[in-house]
Write a protein that holds these residues in place. Sequence first.
Motif, PDB file in Angstrom:
ATOM      1  N   LYS A 153      76.612 -41.896 -25.668  1.00  0.00           N
ATOM      2  CA  LYS A 153      76.556 -42.970 -24.865  1.00  0.00           C
ATOM      3  C   LYS A 153      75.512 -43.995 -25.338  1.00  0.00           C
ATOM      4  N   ARG A 154      75.982 -45.287 -25.189  1.00  0.00           N
ATOM      5  CA  ARG A 154      75.242 -46.503 -25.823  1.00  0.00           C
ATOM      6  C   ARG A 154      73.963 -46.538 -25.039  1.00  0.00           C
ATOM      7  N   LEU A 155      73.078 -46.648 -25.766  1.00  0.00           N
ATOM      8  CA  LEU A 155      71.671 -46.688 -25.236  1.00  0.00           C
ATOM      9  C   LEU A 155      70.799 -47.950 -25.891  1.00  0.00           C
ATOM     10  N   TYR A 156      70.479 -48.894 -24.917  1.00  0.00           N
ATOM     11  CA  TYR A 156      69.403 -49.986 -25.570  1.00  0.00           C
ATOM     12  C   TYR A 156      68.114 -49.778 -25.048  1.00  0.00           C
ATOM     13  N   GLU A 159      78.968 -52.873 -19.928  1.00  0.00           N
ATOM     14  CA  GLU A 159      79.761 -51.919 -19.428  1.00  0.00           C
ATOM     15  C   GLU A 159      79.329 -50.686 -20.027  1.00  0.00           C
ATOM     16  N   GLY A 160      79.063 -49.697 -19.008  1.00  0.00           N
ATOM     17  CA  GLY A 160      78.722 -48.289 -19.268  1.00  0.00           C
ATOM     18  C   GLY A 160      77.705 -47.977 -20.078  1.00  0.00           C
ATOM     19  N   ALA A 161      76.802 -48.962 -20.807  1.00  0.00           N
ATOM     20  CA  ALA A 161      75.665 -48.835 -21.598  1.00  0.00           C
ATOM     21  C   ALA A 161      74.287 -48.778 -20.876  1.00  0.00           C
ATOM     22  N   GLU A 190      70.193 -57.821 -13.661  1.00  0.00           N
ATOM     23  CA  GLU A 190      71.329 -58.494 -14.416  1.00  0.00           C
ATOM     24  C   GLU A 190      72.147 -57.231 -15.183  1.00  0.00           C
ATOM     25  N   TRP A 191      71.648 -56.358 -15.822  1.00  0.00           N
ATOM     26  CA  TRP A 191      72.195 -55.095 -16.568  1.00  0.00           C
ATOM     27  C   TRP A 191      73.100 -54.316 -15.591  1.00  0.00           C
ATOM     28  N   LYS A 192      72.840 -54.238 -14.410  1.00  0.00           N
ATOM     29  CA  LYS A 192      73.615 -53.469 -13.315  1.00  0.00           C
ATOM     30  C   LYS A 192      74.691 -54.361 -12.894  1.00  0.00           C
ATOM     31  N   GLU A 193      74.227 -55.812 -12.644  1.00  0.00           N
ATOM     32  CA  GLU A 193      75.343 -56.678 -12.156  1.00  0.00           C
ATOM     33  C   GLU A 193      76.445 -56.664 -13.194  1.00  0.00           C
ATOM     34  N   SER A 194      76.089 -56.582 -14.617  1.00  0.00           N
ATOM     35  CA  SER A 194      77.110 -56.663 -15.747  1.00  0.00           C
ATOM     36  C   SER A 194      77.659 -55.236 -15.814  1.00  0.00           C
ATOM     37  N   GLY A 195      77.734 -54.306 -15.037  1.00  0.00           N
ATOM     38  CA  GLY A 195      78.292 -53.069 -15.473  1.00  0.00           C
ATOM     39  C   GLY A 195      77.597 -52.079 -16.109  1.00  0.00           C
ATOM     40  N   GLY A 196      76.229 -52.377 -16.396  1.00  0.00           N
ATOM     41  CA  GLY A 196      75.625 -51.323 -17.174  1.00  0.00           C
ATOM     42  C   GLY A 196      74.550 -50.313 -16.277  1.00  0.00           C
ATOM     43  N   ILE A 197      73.969 -49.552 -16.924  1.00  0.00           N
ATOM     44  CA  ILE A 197      73.391 -48.344 -16.402  1.00  0.00           C
ATOM     45  C   ILE A 197      71.896 -48.787 -16.536  1.00  0.00           C
ATOM     46  N   PRO A 198      71.067 -49.176 -15.494  1.00  0.00           N
ATOM     47  CA  PRO A 198      69.803 -49.608 -15.806  1.00  0.00           C
ATOM     48  C   PRO A 198      68.759 -48.574 -15.487  1.00  0.00           C
TER      49      PRO A 198
END
Length: 162
Positions: free
Chosen positions: A2-5, A113-115, A127-135
């Motif tokens: 999984k991509r993790l930032y 997306e999905g990161a 913002e991250w959630k709104e862009s399809g990411g996992i906060p």
Amino acid sequence: MKRLYIDFDGVILDTITRLYEEAERQEYDISDNEFYEKFNYKCILKDKYIINDSIECINKLLASKKFEVSILTHCHSIKEASDKVKYVRKHFKDMTVIICPKDISKTKILHTEGAILVDDYGGNLREWKESGGIPIKFSTKTNKKDYDYPVIDRLDKLLDMF
Ligand SMILES: [Mg+2]
């Protein structure tokens, strides 16, 4: 994988508290951008400000091979970016560090997306959630129930979540 930032300030190092202390000492207004642009970050990029074994935890995350880990940090100046990269590279031989200009959303320089994004700042997570990411909220405070997202106070807790 999984991509993790992973955010830097307030997650890896407790730079923000130090920054505010310095601003007060130098009699700067913390809402003044000039302070951040001129500030010598090197003096607060120190191992003694590591939050809850963050460096060790990142090593565990890397060893698990569950995540493709990058560090994603907002920066006010090229000098700040350069000092942060040097600090990260002192601890990790092979690590992606993504520098995001302070006035740009973290969602605008990456695929979201999905990161997963681990961040201490609610605005970034929204913002991250709104862009399809996992906060994932990072917080060392005790009122963890008040947050809108899953909360961790140590980065290695991600190993139990994914
Ligand atoms: Mg932060």
